[in-house]
Motif scaffolding. Structure first.
Motif, PDB file in Angstrom:
ATOM      1  N   ARG A  78      48.163  44.871 -15.416  1.00 54.77           N
ATOM      2  CA  ARG A  78      46.839  46.357 -16.011  1.00 54.77           C
ATOM      3  C   ARG A  78      48.295  46.907 -15.000  1.00 54.77           C
ATOM      4  NH1 ARG A  78      41.465  45.299 -12.724  1.00 54.77           N
ATOM      5  NH2 ARG A  78      41.053  47.311 -12.731  1.00 54.77           N
ATOM      6  N   ARG A  79      48.074  48.941 -15.808  1.00 49.40           N
ATOM      7  CA  ARG A  79      48.259  49.689 -14.887  1.00 49.40           C
ATOM      8  C   ARG A  79      47.908  50.432 -13.900  1.00 49.40           C
ATOM      9  NH1 ARG A  79      51.503  52.878 -19.841  1.00 49.40           N
ATOM     10  NH2 ARG A  79      52.276  54.094 -18.071  1.00 49.40           N
ATOM     11  N   ASP A  80      46.893  50.240 -12.949  1.00 51.26           N
ATOM     12  CA  ASP A  80      46.080  50.638 -12.560  1.00 51.26           C
ATOM     13  C   ASP A  80      46.646  50.521 -10.707  1.00 51.26           C
ATOM     14  OD1 ASP A  80      44.111  49.114 -13.900  1.00 51.26           O
ATOM     15  OD2 ASP A  80      43.119  50.898 -13.156  1.00 51.26           O
ATOM     16  N   TRP A  81      47.158  51.905 -10.811  1.00 49.88           N
ATOM     17  CA  TRP A  81      48.080  51.859  -8.689  1.00 49.88           C
ATOM     18  C   TRP A  81      47.232  51.701  -7.790  1.00 49.88           C
ATOM     19  CZ3 TRP A  81      47.591  56.561  -5.801  1.00 49.88           C
ATOM     20  CH2 TRP A  81      48.302  56.502  -4.237  1.00 49.88           C
ATOM     21  N   MET A  82      47.149  49.646  -7.133  1.00 46.64           N
ATOM     22  CA  MET A  82      46.451  49.035  -7.005  1.00 46.64           C
ATOM     23  C   MET A  82      46.728  49.346  -5.075  1.00 46.64           C
ATOM     24  SD  MET A  82      46.254  44.981  -5.634  1.00 46.64           S
ATOM     25  CE  MET A  82      45.677  44.795  -7.514  1.00 46.64           C
ATOM     26  N   VAL A  83      45.659  50.287  -4.100  1.00 45.93           N
ATOM     27  CA  VAL A  83      46.098  49.993  -3.056  1.00 45.93           C
ATOM     28  C   VAL A  83      45.660  49.243  -1.868  1.00 45.93           C
ATOM     29  CG1 VAL A  83      46.198  53.033  -3.602  1.00 45.93           C
ATOM     30  CG2 VAL A  83      44.208  52.340  -2.965  1.00 45.93           C
ATOM     31  N   LEU A  84      44.814  48.306  -2.544  1.00 46.17           N
ATOM     32  CA  LEU A  84      44.416  47.227  -1.132  1.00 46.17           C
ATOM     33  C   LEU A  84      44.058  45.784  -2.274  1.00 46.17           C
ATOM     34  CD1 LEU A  84      42.858  46.689   1.239  1.00 46.17           C
ATOM     35  CD2 LEU A  84      40.773  46.902   0.044  1.00 46.17           C
ATOM     36  N   ASN A  85      44.097  44.724  -1.881  1.00 45.18           N
ATOM     37  CA  ASN A  85      43.976  43.487  -2.228  1.00 45.18           C
ATOM     38  C   ASN A  85      43.525  42.887  -0.707  1.00 45.18           C
ATOM     39  OD1 ASN A  85      43.724  41.631  -4.056  1.00 45.18           O
ATOM     40  ND2 ASN A  85      45.529  41.290  -3.782  1.00 45.18           N
ATOM     41  N   GLY A  86      42.264  42.972  -0.108  1.00 46.92           N
ATOM     42  CA  GLY A  86      41.533  42.113   0.694  1.00 46.92           C
ATOM     43  C   GLY A  86      41.138  40.442   0.430  1.00 46.92           C
ATOM     44  N   THR A  87      40.785  39.538   0.518  1.00 45.16           N
ATOM     45  CA  THR A  87      39.668  38.945   0.802  1.00 45.16           C
ATOM     46  C   THR A  87      38.767  38.719   1.578  1.00 45.16           C
ATOM     47  OG1 THR A  87      41.571  36.953   1.310  1.00 45.16           O
ATOM     48  CG2 THR A  87      41.313  37.606  -0.927  1.00 45.16           C
ATOM     49  N   TYR A  88      37.781  38.062   1.710  1.00 43.33           N
ATOM     50  CA  TYR A  88      36.504  38.189   3.199  1.00 43.33           C
ATOM     51  C   TYR A  88      35.819  36.690   2.745  1.00 43.33           C
ATOM     52  CZ  TYR A  88      38.887  43.058   2.251  1.00 43.33           C
ATOM     53  OH  TYR A  88      39.657  44.070   2.362  1.00 43.33           O
ATOM     54  N   LEU A  89      35.970  36.454   4.246  1.00 46.23           N
ATOM     55  CA  LEU A  89      34.849  35.234   4.458  1.00 46.23           C
ATOM     56  C   LEU A  89      33.514  35.534   4.727  1.00 46.23           C
ATOM     57  CD1 LEU A  89      34.942  32.067   3.531  1.00 46.23           C
ATOM     58  CD2 LEU A  89      35.116  32.244   6.285  1.00 46.23           C
ATOM     59  N   VAL A  90      32.425  35.965   3.787  1.00 48.79           N
ATOM     60  CA  VAL A  90      31.207  36.362   4.337  1.00 48.79           C
ATOM     61  C   VAL A  90      30.219  35.051   4.233  1.00 48.79           C
ATOM     62  CG1 VAL A  90      29.232  37.556   2.862  1.00 48.79           C
ATOM     63  CG2 VAL A  90      31.961  38.306   2.809  1.00 48.79           C
ATOM     64  N   ASP A  91      29.036  35.174   5.186  1.00 52.54           N
ATOM     65  CA  ASP A  91      28.175  34.603   5.224  1.00 52.54           C
ATOM     66  C   ASP A  91      27.557  34.750   4.212  1.00 52.54           C
ATOM     67  OD1 ASP A  91      28.972  33.458   8.258  1.00 52.54           O
ATOM     68  OD2 ASP A  91      27.559  35.349   8.837  1.00 52.54           O
ATOM     69  N   ASP A  92      26.969  33.323   3.578  1.00 53.32           N
ATOM     70  CA  ASP A  92      25.938  33.602   2.316  1.00 53.32           C
ATOM     71  C   ASP A  92      24.724  34.393   2.789  1.00 53.32           C
ATOM     72  OD1 ASP A  92      27.681  31.765   1.458  1.00 53.32           O
ATOM     73  OD2 ASP A  92      26.941  29.632   1.865  1.00 53.32           O
ATOM     74  N   ASP A  93      23.820  34.292   3.964  1.00 56.87           N
ATOM     75  CA  ASP A  93      23.146  35.725   3.891  1.00 56.87           C
ATOM     76  C   ASP A  93      23.147  36.788   4.035  1.00 56.87           C
ATOM     77  OD1 ASP A  93      24.259  34.413   6.386  1.00 56.87           O
ATOM     78  OD2 ASP A  93      22.263  34.070   7.335  1.00 56.87           O
ATOM     79  N   ARG A  94      24.676  36.947   4.138  1.00 58.54           N
ATOM     80  CA  ARG A  94      24.945  38.090   4.465  1.00 58.54           C
ATOM     81  C   ARG A  94      25.495  38.996   3.716  1.00 58.54           C
ATOM     82  NH1 ARG A  94      27.185  40.029   9.736  1.00 58.54           N
ATOM     83  NH2 ARG A  94      26.974  41.744   8.783  1.00 58.54           N
ATOM     84  N   ILE A  95      25.380  38.523   1.810  1.00 55.30           N
ATOM     85  CA  ILE A  95      25.943  38.518   0.880  1.00 55.30           C
ATOM     86  C   ILE A  95      25.479  40.459   0.368  1.00 55.30           C
ATOM     87  CG2 ILE A  95      26.239  38.243  -1.307  1.00 55.30           C
ATOM     88  CD1 ILE A  95      26.460  35.504  -0.759  1.00 55.30           C
ATOM     89  N   ASP A  96      24.274  40.346   0.244  1.00 61.04           N
ATOM     90  CA  ASP A  96      24.105  41.314  -0.209  1.00 61.04           C
ATOM     91  C   ASP A  96      24.125  42.394   0.933  1.00 61.04           C
ATOM     92  OD1 ASP A  96      22.011  39.434  -1.706  1.00 61.04           O
ATOM     93  OD2 ASP A  96      20.146  40.366  -0.902  1.00 61.04           O
ATOM     94  N   ASP A  97      24.709  42.446   1.834  1.00 60.80           N
ATOM     95  CA  ASP A  97      24.904  43.923   3.150  1.00 60.80           C
ATOM     96  C   ASP A  97      26.221  43.525   2.404  1.00 60.80           C
ATOM     97  OD1 ASP A  97      25.132  45.022   5.712  1.00 60.80           O
ATOM     98  OD2 ASP A  97      26.294  43.692   6.414  1.00 60.80           O
TER      99      ASP A  97
END
Length: 283
Positions: A228-247
């Motif tokens: 991809r030639r897109d200009w990436m400015v952030l590559n983050g990974t996040y551990l999310v509570d299963d009951d807070r995915i919608d939030d």
């Protein structure tokens, strides 16, 4: 262990939770997936031929992108199945040990770390958020924000935005002093956009972490690898509570509209590769 075979590690889970029947699973060598148990920890493994998966052969295979992609897909399929059945820690690709005893040593030596990591990922899944910048749109957004803060003249703002867009798009060049002035303006605009994009990416990451149990910044993907030639400015990974995915997903959507010139891309859920927390060189 049969001579000529090594042990490929897929994941570590808790013996207390048990691991459902894995007989239907096959691994990277087409081998049946099995378990190695040490007290309260269980490693999900497979026996693989060292002529293919030993240290030296692996070095060559890992340079074959087709082989690497197929192997990674199979590894991830096993990991994903294990994770769906309960909290588990994925092991990085190509973690190979000489025999089951060496796997048990790993479990024994890192018991406390594995236990803490299992507690962290329990009831949670990993999500990825990538941010891509549009240089022209970011330049316009920054100029507008500065003009608003400084009470700038709207006509001057419009001219500045137009000039910035022309500079970013490689507009027509003239000769002599006019060309040098435009070139200096272009370089200045590029420097400003890089800095402002980094600041916006940092703000996005900070706010996403508030809606997650944990978050990590990953290296920005090389366009040569991603295709991809897109200009990436952030590559983050996040551990999310299963009951807070919608939030969490709603927060990603909100941030995407709050920062003009930056497009957010949400992926997941994934096995918690970024939060397994324990790495060791195979032996």
């Amino acid at each position: 262990m049969t001579p000529g075979l090594g042990v490929w590690l897929y994941a570590v889970t808790s013996s207390r939770d048990g691991v459902a029947d894995l007989n239907e699973l096959t691994g990277v060598a087409g081998e049946p997936v099995r378990t190695v148990v040490s007290d309260d920890l269980t490693a999900v493994v497979g026996s693989v031929p060292l002529e293919v998966f030993g240290e030296q052969p692996l070095r060559g295979h890992l340079e074959d992108l087709d082989w690497l992609a197929a192997t990674a897909r199979t590894h991830d399929a096993v990991v994903s199945t294990v994770v769906r059945r309960g909290p588990a820690l994925p092991l990085r690709l190509a973690t190979v040990f000489s025999d089951d005893d060496r796997v048990r040593e790993l479990l024994d030596e890192r018991r406390a770390e594995f236990g803490a990591a299992l507690a962290l990922v329990s009831g949670r899944t990993e999500w990825g958020v990538k941010a891509y910048g549009d240089r022209a749109a970011l330049t316009a957004a920054v100029a507008e924000a500065r003009a608003a803060n400084e009470g700038g003249d709207r006509a001057a703002l419009t001219a500045a935005v137009a000039e910035a867009r022309a500079a970013n798009e490689g507009g027509a060049t003239g000769a002599g002093t006019a060309y040098l002035a435009r070139r200096r303006a272009q370089l200045s605009a590029q420097e400003t956009v890089e800095r402002d994009a980094a600041a916006r990416a940092a703000e996005i990451h900070t706010r996403l972490v508030r809606h997650a149990a944990a978050g990590r910044l990953q290296a920005l993907t090389d366009p040569a690898l991603s295709g991809r030639r897109d200009w990436m400015v952030l590559n983050g990974t996040y551990l999310v509570d299963d009951d807070r995915i919608d939030d969490f997903t709603a927060t990603v959507t909100m941030l995407g509209s709050e920062f003009p010139g930056i497009r957010l891309e949400l992926t997941g859920p994934w096995p918690p590769y970024s939060f397994a927390g324990v790495e060791r060189e195979p032996a």
